[in-house]
Scaffold this motif. Structure first.
Motif, PDB file in Angstrom:
ATOM      1  N   PRO A  85       0.771  -1.236   0.000  1.00 46.28           N
ATOM      2  CA  PRO A  85       0.000   0.000   0.000  1.00 46.28           C
ATOM      3  C   PRO A  85       0.807   1.294   0.000  1.00 46.28           C
ATOM      4  O   PRO A  85       0.254   2.356  -0.316  1.00 46.28           O
ATOM      5  CB  PRO A  85      -0.814  -0.101   1.300  1.00 46.28           C
ATOM      6  CG  PRO A  85       0.022  -0.963   2.185  1.00 46.28           C
ATOM      7  CD  PRO A  85       0.675  -1.962   1.274  1.00 46.28           C
ATOM      8  N   ASP A  86       2.093   1.231   0.340  1.00 49.19           N
ATOM      9  CA  ASP A  86       2.837   2.470   0.596  1.00 49.19           C
ATOM     10  C   ASP A  86       3.878   2.817  -0.464  1.00 49.19           C
ATOM     11  O   ASP A  86       4.614   3.796  -0.301  1.00 49.19           O
ATOM     12  CB  ASP A  86       3.526   2.388   1.964  1.00 49.19           C
ATOM     13  CG  ASP A  86       2.527   2.173   3.086  1.00 49.19           C
ATOM     14  OD1 ASP A  86       1.462   2.814   3.050  1.00 49.19           O
ATOM     15  OD2 ASP A  86       2.806   1.358   3.990  1.00 49.19           O
ATOM     16  N   ALA A  87       3.945   2.063  -1.540  1.00 47.42           N
ATOM     17  CA  ALA A  87       4.947   2.339  -2.573  1.00 47.42           C
ATOM     18  C   ALA A  87       4.604   3.626  -3.313  1.00 47.42           C
ATOM     19  O   ALA A  87       3.477   3.825  -3.751  1.00 47.42           O
ATOM     20  CB  ALA A  87       5.019   1.172  -3.561  1.00 47.42           C
ATOM     21  N   GLY A  88       5.579   4.528  -3.465  1.00 44.66           N
ATOM     22  CA  GLY A  88       5.351   5.776  -4.161  1.00 44.66           C
ATOM     23  C   GLY A  88       5.251   5.589  -5.661  1.00 44.66           C
ATOM     24  O   GLY A  88       5.846   4.670  -6.229  1.00 44.66           O
ATOM     25  N   CYS A  89       4.497   6.453  -6.323  1.00 45.09           N
ATOM     26  CA  CYS A  89       4.382   6.427  -7.781  1.00 45.09           C
ATOM     27  C   CYS A  89       3.832   7.767  -8.244  1.00 45.09           C
ATOM     28  O   CYS A  89       3.358   8.568  -7.442  1.00 45.09           O
ATOM     29  CB  CYS A  89       3.464   5.285  -8.251  1.00 45.09           C
ATOM     30  SG  CYS A  89       1.743   5.443  -7.722  1.00 45.09           S
TER      31      CYS A  89
END
Length: 263
Positions: free
Chosen positions: A109-113
């Motif tokens: 849920p926390d991966a940046g993009c």
């Protein structure tokens, strides 16, 4: 206060709404049916859009933090070719959704993009993407059902999160509101309410206590009442304000609809 949906719930709901979308397409008399809520689009165009969107966002999440969508993903979406025959088209759509879900699961849920929205209230992250794709899938399922002549209410679990997701993602901005400061309250019949405040600092939303029957806050310039599903469809411009109960200055809703802040 009730919590937001957890990441596994978002993935489950993407899958459920996409399954409902495919079932509607499979049962439709023709892929050439017009979609009233997407003027100029046929049901085939809607399938292409939703499946292409799944693949586009899968590539974006997979690419990680960035200042723009991957060039390859943008090019692939612009040149997207999909099967014309219904069975093959549905298989392609299933593959598209599973590709997105697989990338989201791997990312967590926390991966940046990259994302097109302001990070003011919704993070530019895989979790933010998942939450928004639930709503994309839900609203376009309604579009497809309407094209088939049998629209169904947006499920309450999806819709309750959808009102907040729209306000936090599609509306929140640091760009100044060009009119007199005001607030908009949205009251879901299921017992949840939100306030959108707009002023020289932009727009931001928060949950508020649901008023008792017959009461409304003087702080709101306009208050909109309906089921969560109706509120979602109104926010996405699928049904008019006249379909809901509005207290206060309904003309403010027209100003809000017309506002297109550019960051």
């Amino acid at each position: 206060m009730e919590k937001n949906l957890e990441f596994p719930d978002l993935l489950r709901l993407i899958d459920e709404r996409s399954t409902a979308f495919r079932a509607t397409v499979a049962a439709a008399p023709s892929l050439d049916a017009q979609v009233p809520t997407c003027p100029g689009w046929t049901l085939f165009d809607l399938v292409r859009h939703l499946g292409g969107g799944d693949r586009f966002w899968a590539a974006i999440v997979g690419a990680g933090p960035a200042d723009a969508p991957p060039a390859e993903a943008a090019a692939a979406r612009a040149a997207l070719e999909v099967p014309q025959e219904r069975e093959a088209l549905l298989a392609w759509l299933t593959e598209s959704t599973q590709l997105l879900l697989g990338v989201l699961r791997e990312a967590g849920p926390d991966a940046g993009c990259w994302a097109w929205w302001s990070a003011l209230q919704t993070p530019r992250s895989s979790g933010g993407v998942a939450r928004h794709r639930v709503q994309e899938s839900a609203v376009h399922t309604y579009d497809a059902q309407l094209a088939g002549g049998a629209p169904q209410p947006v499920p309450a679990e999806v819709a309750l999160d959808g009102v907040e997701e729209f306000l936090f993602t599609c509306v929140a901005t640091p760009i100044a509101w060009p009119h007199k400061p005001t607030a908009f309250d949205f009251h879901a019949a299921e017992g949840r309410s939100w306030r959108l405040s707009v002023d020289g600092d932009g727009a931001r939303s928060t949950r508020i206590p649901t008023p008792t029957a017959g009461e409304d806050s003087d702080a709101a310039g306009a208050s909109v009442h309906g089921t969560a599903g109706e509120l979602v469809l109104y926010l996405y411009d699928r049904i008019p304000a006249a379909s809901l109960h509005v207290d206060g200055d309904a003309g403010l809703l027209d100003l809000l609809r017309a506002w297109e802040p550019k960051e």
